[in-house]
Design a protein around this motif. Structure first.
Motif: not given
Length: 371
Positions: A269, A319-320, A323, A326
């Motif tokens: 991550y 978190t955004h 993502q 990712q």
């Protein structure tokens, strides 16, 4: 010393983050190692990177630097013939062969003018999480920061300290030669040629120079051969097209051979409590994709924007960002697998078997573009 954001690394990703944060009014300190003497000629920048340069207010500076245009590429891939792709067919237009020294200088000047603080160090340093902040310690020096951006390159310094898993897709190595000739052949197209144990890349290096790189897996060659420059010269003469683009009788080495990691890998991550990873520290792309510098700029900007939001109390910003990276890596993996799958002439050779296996895995789990 107190700073809003501490950035580890002063490459394109780190400097893009620093400039973005200063545009938002945040205080920024960049910690970096001294520059290494590596071959940087022949690197390309995709045309789509212009939007990142515009966002950094560097587009006019970039054009003024005079980087050589790249109007297209030629490739011998999946077929014995040479195919040409002209970038006039692309909605983005031509790309560029980047003078990396000038490009780095442009970013540094912008960051310095914006008020970024730089600290160069050869010494070991540590980062400690203390409550809601980080403390940087090097000897008697102390820096307190709210957020860390790891832009330390493929070493991913912070993620290793935090114990974050790095997922390695392959062990590909690049064998880099910088060559020159008193009577060089001129070309504004890069050349890619697949061979049984890897693939070759040739591009302009500026000032009569040319860059010739061979990408392969280290276990496919005897240990003694890695230390023998003549071995790689002989291998280049066994090609169909590279040998004519860079004739060994016409070109000679300017610098000793250099070897560098060119594998594809990524973090489990890309963001956590008070930290984000950008550029190669987040995920390193196969050079076949030509995404390297463009991704460094884009991820650096996005990491800077996420850090700015975190400073403003938007807890979901990390978190955004995670993502977004990712998704970018998943799309890249699909493109990479599709491209390697198109080369079917050496299905039984270990180099291609390994990459064909990746394609099968991707399909089973249902889950580069040359340019």
């Amino acid at each position: 010393m107190i700073t809003d954001v501490l950035i580890i690394g002063n490459g394109p990703a780190g400097l893009a983050s620093a400039i973005t944060l200063r545009q938002a009014g945040a205080s920024v300190t960049v910690v970096h190692r001294p520059a290494m003497d590596v071959i940087r000629a022949g690197e390309s920048l995709a045309a789509s990177a212009r939007y990142s340069l515009i966002e950094l207010d560097l587009w006019d500076d970039f054009l003024a630097t005079g980087h050589s245009p790249c109007y297209g590429n030629s490739s011998c891939w999946g077929d014995d013939r040479l195919f040409f792709y002209d970038f006039i067919q692309s909605s983005f237009g031509e790309g560029w062969y980047v003078n990396r020294t000038a490009f780095q200088s442009m970013l540094l000047q912008k960051a310095v003018a914006a008020g970024v603080t730089f600290i160069e160090t050869n010494r070991a340093f540590v980062l400690i999480r203390k409550g809601m902040r980080w403390q940087y310690k090097e000897g008697n020096s102390r820096i307190n920061a709210a957020t860390i951006i790891d832009a330390s390159g493929r070493n991913s310094w912070l993620s290793r300290q935090l114990g974050i898993k790095r997922i390695r897709k392959d062990n590909q190595i690049a064998v880099v030669s910088l060559l020159a000739s008193p009577n060089p052949l001129r070309s504004q197209q890069s050349l890619i040629e697949a061979v049984p144990d890897g693939w070759w890349y040739v591009s302009e290096g500026g000032e009569g120079k040319v860059v010739r790189i061979f990408f392969t897996d280290p276990d496919l060659h005897d240990r003694a051969d890695w230390l023998d420059p003549l071995y790689w010269r002989r291998k280049s003469t066994q090609t169909c097209f590279v040998k004519h683009r860079v004739p060994v009788s016409r070109y000679s080495d300017v610098l000793p051979l250099q070897y560098t990691s060119a594998g594809s890998h990524h973090l489990e991550y890309y963001a956590g409590e008070g930290w984000l990873a950008a550029g190669d520290a987040a995920c390193a792309f196969d050079p076949l994709s030509s995404h390297g510098i463009a991704f460094a700029l884009r991820s650096g900007i996005d990491a800077g924007l996420a850090a700015k939001d975190e400073l403003a109390g938007i807890s979901a910003a990390g978190t955004h960002y995670d993502q977004k990276i990712q998704l970018a890596f998943r799309l890249y993996e699909k493109q990479r697998a599709d491209l390697y799958h198109k080369e079917t002439r050496w299905k039984d050779h270990p180099y291609w078997v390994r990459r064909q296996g990746e394609q099968k895995s991707a399909v089973a789990n249902d889950n580069m573009i040359i340019g």
